[in-house]
Design a protein around this motif. Structure first.
Motif, mmCIF file in Angstrom:
data_model
loop_
_atom_site.group_PDB
_atom_site.id
_atom_site.type_symbol
_atom_site.label_atom_id
_atom_site.label_comp_id
_atom_site.label_asym_id
_atom_site.label_seq_id
_atom_site.Cartn_x
_atom_site.Cartn_y
_atom_site.Cartn_z
ATOM 1 N N UNK A 1 0.840 -1.197 0.000
ATOM 2 C CA UNK A 1 0.000 0.000 0.000
ATOM 3 C C UNK A 1 0.874 1.246 0.000
ATOM 4 N N UNK A 2 0.381 2.299 -0.642
ATOM 5 C CA UNK A 2 1.067 3.577 -0.696
ATOM 6 C C UNK A 2 0.735 4.405 0.537
ATOM 7 N N UNK A 3 1.645 5.257 0.940
ATOM 8 C CA UNK A 3 1.409 6.211 2.022
ATOM 9 C C UNK A 3 0.984 7.539 1.388
ATOM 10 N N UNK A 4 1.197 8.649 2.103
ATOM 11 C CA UNK A 4 0.954 9.960 1.507
ATOM 12 C C UNK A 4 1.971 10.292 0.431
ATOM 13 N N UNK B 1 -6.700 3.457 -10.806
ATOM 14 C CA UNK B 1 -5.859 3.559 -9.609
ATOM 15 C C UNK B 1 -5.803 2.237 -8.827
ATOM 16 N N UNK B 2 -5.997 1.120 -9.564
ATOM 17 C CA UNK B 2 -5.991 -0.214 -8.949
ATOM 18 C C UNK B 2 -7.056 -0.350 -7.857
ATOM 19 N N UNK B 3 -8.177 0.313 -8.069
ATOM 20 C CA UNK B 3 -9.274 0.302 -7.095
ATOM 21 C C UNK B 3 -9.941 -1.073 -7.018
ATOM 22 N N UNK B 4 -10.280 -1.478 -5.812
ATOM 23 C CA UNK B 4 -11.037 -2.704 -5.565
ATOM 24 C C UNK B 4 -12.161 -2.370 -4.590
ATOM 25 N N UNK B 5 -13.375 -2.769 -4.900
ATOM 26 C CA UNK B 5 -14.514 -2.374 -4.070
ATOM 27 C C UNK B 5 -14.371 -2.855 -2.636
ATOM 28 N N UNK C 1 -10.842 -1.005 -1.440
ATOM 29 C CA UNK C 1 -10.661 0.404 -1.780
ATOM 30 C C UNK C 1 -9.402 0.650 -2.581
ATOM 31 N N UNK C 2 -8.857 1.838 -2.450
ATOM 32 C CA UNK C 2 -7.623 2.194 -3.136
ATOM 33 C C UNK C 2 -6.423 1.644 -2.364
ATOM 34 N N UNK C 3 -5.362 1.250 -3.070
ATOM 35 C CA UNK C 3 -4.201 0.706 -2.371
ATOM 36 C C UNK C 3 -3.264 1.777 -1.827
ATOM 37 N N UNK C 4 -3.823 2.742 -1.104
ATOM 38 C CA UNK C 4 -2.945 3.727 -0.499
ATOM 39 C C UNK C 4 -3.580 5.088 -0.307
#
Length: 429
Positions: A293-296, A325-329, A332-335
């Motif tokens: 996962x990405x941070x800020x 943005x590689x979104x998954x329901x 959510x977003x990976x970061x």
């Protein structure tokens, strides 16, 4: 909401546009020092809709020049960076960092063109690993660099990352002025963000204070019956945002939202500790991400390199609008930064703000827009842009304060909001 005319004025930044002229009054951070090694590959840049090439010559001076050779328009990204200048690969015309042409191999020795021809060039300053340029009306005598604290502390105290965001600069900036969204957008179940203090009161009241360099936007939340938790975000002209520290993450952070063109933004993010070296654990986390996962910050491993002819070729993300943005329901977003980027740019590169329905939580956004539009109009009337020539006016901090209920944050927070090199927080975030 804005009128269609004001929306057009405030978002368009290309040469000759009203907002572009305003932003050109200020210095722009545009690259890291490491991106341009001496006598190395020239680097393609686009700023305010202008296509440029950055390079570092044999003496370590950094140039920022037109991407096209003034001879016959050959691309300078393929130029040879050698012997104190940049030489067009087509016919060998050579230019110094100030734009002067010093060699024309195929022309007569005494050709008058040698003194007359220049390539467009902008001045560059280098400070603590960041390159700045001034594209304003007087490149011979530009104003001083702004005293932004993150770029004045030692490099050991800070971390800076860059990425390209696929939306207009104002959409990105407004997302960080907006303090109401954070605990909602980022507070997925089970995350540490869900425990943020602002998540305990999702209906804050907003209070505004304008100052010389920008606007302080305070979000006041209930913290029990006798206390308020007040977070003060800062907007600084023309594209700076500062975010208050969290209890869990006691560092200062923010962005420069530098316009690449109308549809793309250079998101320069900085995090720093004002009076001590930056936490190595945090530095590692920001650079590497956490469990995929990405941070800020954009992690080092998530960039998707592009050809060197692409502006900011090494700062495009593999997470983008094209792949949602590689979104998954379910997850959510990976970061963290992806959640912001998707919300800011997922609908359109420039959103039609005449369709908005602003609420009280958008008070800060409305005031920032007003300050920008007022500054555009005053500049057109011959007045000076805010804080230009006043570098110390940028020495402010975003703060997160616990105050007595109803306490005056402008008075009780005056000292913590004043940035000073070597000074700690002065309170417990």
């Amino acid at each position: 909401m804005l009128s269609p005319e004001d929306n057009e004025t405030i978002t368009r930044v290309g040469p000759g546009t009203a907002m572009g002229l305003l932003i050109r009054q200020y210095w722009l951070p545009f690259l890291t020092s490491a991106d341009v090694p001496s006598d190395g590959q020239p680097y393609r840049v686009r700023l305010l809709g202008e296509d440029l090439v950055a390079y570092r010559d044999s003496e370590g001076r950094v140039g920022l020049v037109d991407q096209a050779c003034p001879h016959r328009g050959a691309p300078m990204v393929f130029a040879r960076n050698e012997e104190g200048g940049i030489r067009c690969a087509y016919h060998g015309w050579k230019f110094e960092v100030d734009g002067r042409c010093v060699e024309m191999p195929a022309e007569p020795v005494n050709s008058p063109m040698l003194k007359r021809v220049r390539i467009k060039a902008y001045p560059v300053r280098e400070r603590n690993g960041v390159l700045w340029t001034y594209m304003g009306p007087d490149v011979e005598t530009p104003p001083p660099l702004p005293d932004v604290e993150w770029n004045l502390v030692p490099p050991s105290h800070s971390l800076v990352t860059l990425r390209v965001q696929e939306c207009n600069w104002l959409q990105a900036l407004e997302g960080e002025v907006d303090s109401a969204h954070a605990a909602i957008l980022h507070g997925r179940r089970g995350s540490t963000i869900a425990q943020w203090r602002q998540g305990q009161d999702l209906t804050p009241t907003f209070e505004i204070q304008q100052h010389e360099a920008g606007i302080s936007v305070a979000a006041r939340r209930k913290d029990g019956s006798e206390r308020n938790y007040v977070r003060v975000n800062q907007f600084l002209m023309p594209f700076w945002t500062l975010v208050p520290p969290q209890t869990q993450y006691p560092e200062l952070s923010g962005h420069a939202w530098v316009p690449i063109d109308d549809h793309h933004t250079l998101a320069l993010m900085f995090s720093y500790t004002p009076d001590q070296p930056f936490y190595e654990k945090s530095r590692k986390l920001f650079k590497e991400g956490y469990k995929g996962r990405e941070t800020g910050h954009h992690s080092n491993g998530a960039y998707e390199p592009r050809p060197l002819t692409t502006p900011y070729a090494n700062y495009w993300s593999r997470f983008n609008r094209a792949n949602a943005y590689a979104y998954d329901y379910a997850s959510g977003m990976p970061g963290l930064w992806l959640e912001d980027a998707a919300a800011q740019s997922g609908v359109a590169a420039i959103y039609d703000r005449s369709k908005e329905h602003l609420g009280t939580s958008d008070t800060g956004i409305a005031r920032v827009r007003r300050m920008l539009l007022d500054s555009v109009r005053k500049l057109a009337q011959g007045q000076k842009a805010p804080a230009v020539g006043s570098p110390s006016s940028f020495m402010v901090r975003a703060v997160s304060l616990t105050l007595p209920a109803g306490g005056n944050w402008t008075e009780l927070g005056a000292e913590p909001m004043r940035a000073e090199l070597g000074k700690g927080f002065g309170y417990t975030p």
